[in-house]
Write a protein that holds these residues in place. Structure first.
Motif, PDB file in Angstrom:
ATOM      1  N   LYS A  82      50.687 -31.752 -34.543  1.00 48.65           N
ATOM      2  CA  LYS A  82      50.241 -30.767 -33.558  1.00 48.65           C
ATOM      3  C   LYS A  82      48.991 -31.278 -32.851  1.00 48.65           C
ATOM      4  O   LYS A  82      48.030 -31.720 -33.484  1.00 48.65           O
ATOM      5  N   LYS A  83      49.029 -31.201 -31.536  1.00 48.49           N
ATOM      6  CA  LYS A  83      47.909 -31.679 -30.758  1.00 48.49           C
ATOM      7  C   LYS A  83      46.771 -30.670 -30.841  1.00 48.49           C
ATOM      8  O   LYS A  83      46.948 -29.483 -30.557  1.00 48.49           O
ATOM      9  N   PRO A  84      45.589 -31.096 -31.258  1.00 51.92           N
ATOM     10  CA  PRO A  84      44.481 -30.141 -31.378  1.00 51.92           C
ATOM     11  C   PRO A  84      43.984 -29.691 -30.003  1.00 51.92           C
ATOM     12  O   PRO A  84      44.088 -30.415 -29.007  1.00 51.92           O
ATOM     13  N   LYS A  85      43.441 -28.491 -29.973  1.00 53.55           N
ATOM     14  CA  LYS A  85      42.891 -27.953 -28.732  1.00 53.55           C
ATOM     15  C   LYS A  85      41.542 -28.586 -28.452  1.00 53.55           C
ATOM     16  O   LYS A  85      40.763 -28.879 -29.363  1.00 53.55           O
ATOM     17  N   ALA A  86      41.282 -28.794 -27.175  1.00 54.55           N
ATOM     18  CA  ALA A  86      40.017 -29.410 -26.782  1.00 54.55           C
ATOM     19  C   ALA A  86      38.870 -28.456 -27.079  1.00 54.55           C
ATOM     20  O   ALA A  86      38.902 -27.281 -26.708  1.00 54.55           O
ATOM     21  N   SER A  87      37.862 -28.943 -27.770  1.00 56.04           N
ATOM     22  CA  SER A  87      36.717 -28.125 -28.147  1.00 56.04           C
ATOM     23  C   SER A  87      35.481 -28.995 -28.179  1.00 56.04           C
ATOM     24  O   SER A  87      35.551 -30.225 -28.184  1.00 56.04           O
ATOM     25  N   LEU A 120      35.977 -23.555 -27.865  1.00 55.52           N
ATOM     26  CA  LEU A 120      37.092 -24.072 -27.083  1.00 55.52           C
ATOM     27  C   LEU A 120      36.636 -24.329 -25.649  1.00 55.52           C
ATOM     28  O   LEU A 120      35.949 -23.523 -25.029  1.00 55.52           O
ATOM     29  N   GLU A 140      38.515 -24.470 -23.020  1.00 57.85           N
ATOM     30  CA  GLU A 140      39.320 -23.823 -21.991  1.00 57.85           C
ATOM     31  C   GLU A 140      38.601 -22.636 -21.371  1.00 57.85           C
ATOM     32  O   GLU A 140      38.597 -22.466 -20.148  1.00 57.85           O
ATOM     33  N   ASN A 141      37.975 -21.818 -22.216  1.00 60.20           N
ATOM     34  CA  ASN A 141      37.303 -20.624 -21.725  1.00 60.20           C
ATOM     35  C   ASN A 141      35.782 -20.745 -21.787  1.00 60.20           C
ATOM     36  O   ASN A 141      35.083 -19.733 -21.680  1.00 60.20           O
ATOM     37  N   LYS A 175      38.702 -25.188 -14.632  1.00 52.74           N
ATOM     38  CA  LYS A 175      39.970 -24.519 -14.923  1.00 52.74           C
ATOM     39  C   LYS A 175      40.509 -23.782 -13.696  1.00 52.74           C
ATOM     40  O   LYS A 175      41.679 -23.900 -13.346  1.00 52.74           O
TER      41      LYS A 175
END
Length: 252
Positions: free
Chosen positions: A119-124, A135, A137-138, A144
């Motif tokens: 599983k590809k980890p989320k960018a953080s 994270l 993303e937000n 974004k």
């Protein structure tokens, strides 16, 4: 008949007199007194917090024992087997003549589905020395919203409002032209009017600055007041012309 008045040195003043009896009026008693007394008796014991007046005494055979007030676990019945821990009924055993379905084929590749895909980890990003993650993303650190297709475009509701304002302005201009009563000032005329008003205000201000410091006569006071009124009116007119873009004046 009034009593006789004697001089202070008279002998008659030495005769003891009976004190006058002062009769007091009867004491006031409210007509609601019996009802208040009855209501007070009815609600006298309504807020007692010391328990009932007569409490039943415990019997001698119900004396307190050690650990009697501690919570006790529920007693197990003797007919339940010790190894039985679940109360749910198990499904029935498959019958002997219940044969499974044969010959069913599928196109599913079980080898491909059973292969574990990482599983590809989320960018953080870690923003504290204790390893606190956030994270991206937000977080607002990555672009974004500018990647959206409608980024930078005017929203639909603003376009509709601008279109409605434009149509209302065109209808008003058409109505004014048909009536031939009002005329719209052009941008050059508005600028010329504003420049003329500012020039007039500068002249009045120069004259105001040349007034004497001592206004000891009535004519000097009147002249100063008139200059102040004219300057204030010119300031209002200049702000009016600068505030509105479209200005109409009568044709005559």
């Amino acid at each position: 008949m009034s009593e006789a008045i004697y001089p202070p040195e008279s002998v008659y003043n030495c005769i003891p007199k009976e004190p006058d009896e002062i009769k007091k009026p009867p004491r006031y008693v409210s007509k609601y007194r019996p009802a208040v007394i009855l209501e007070h008796k009815l609600t006298k014991d309504a807020k007692k917090t010391m328990g009932p007046q007569k409490l039943e005494l415990p019997s001698p055979d119900k004396y307190l024992k050690k650990h009697s007030k501690q919570p006790q676990p529920p007693q197990k019945s003797e007919d339940v087997h010790k190894t039985c821990t679940s109360t749910m009924r198990k499904p029935p055993v498959t019958a002997r003549n219940n044969n499974p379905l044969m010959g069913i084929q599928t196109k599913r590749d079980f080898l491909q589905t059973t292969v574990m895909v990482p599983k590809k980890p989320k960018a953080s990003c870690v923003n504290t020395k204790k390893g606190h993650k956030q994270l991206l993303e937000n977080s607002g650190l990555v672009p974004k919203y500018i990647m959206k297709k409608d980024y930078g475009e005017v929203p639909e509701y603003l376009r509709q409002r601008n279109e409605a304002e434009r149509k209302a302005k065109e209808e008003h201009e058409h109505f004014v032209k048909e009536q031939k009563v009002m005329k719209e000032l052009s941008d050059e005329e508005q600028l010329a009017t504003i420049e003329g008003l500012k020039k007039k205000w500068d002249e009045l201000h120069h004259e105001y600055q040349g007034l004497p410091l001592l206004t000891d006569t009535l004519s000097k006071k009147d002249h100063k007041i008139r200059l102040e009124e004219k300057m204030s009116q010119l300031e209002k007119d200049i702000s009016f012309f600068e505030r509105f873009k479209t200005i109409y004046i009568p044709n005559n």
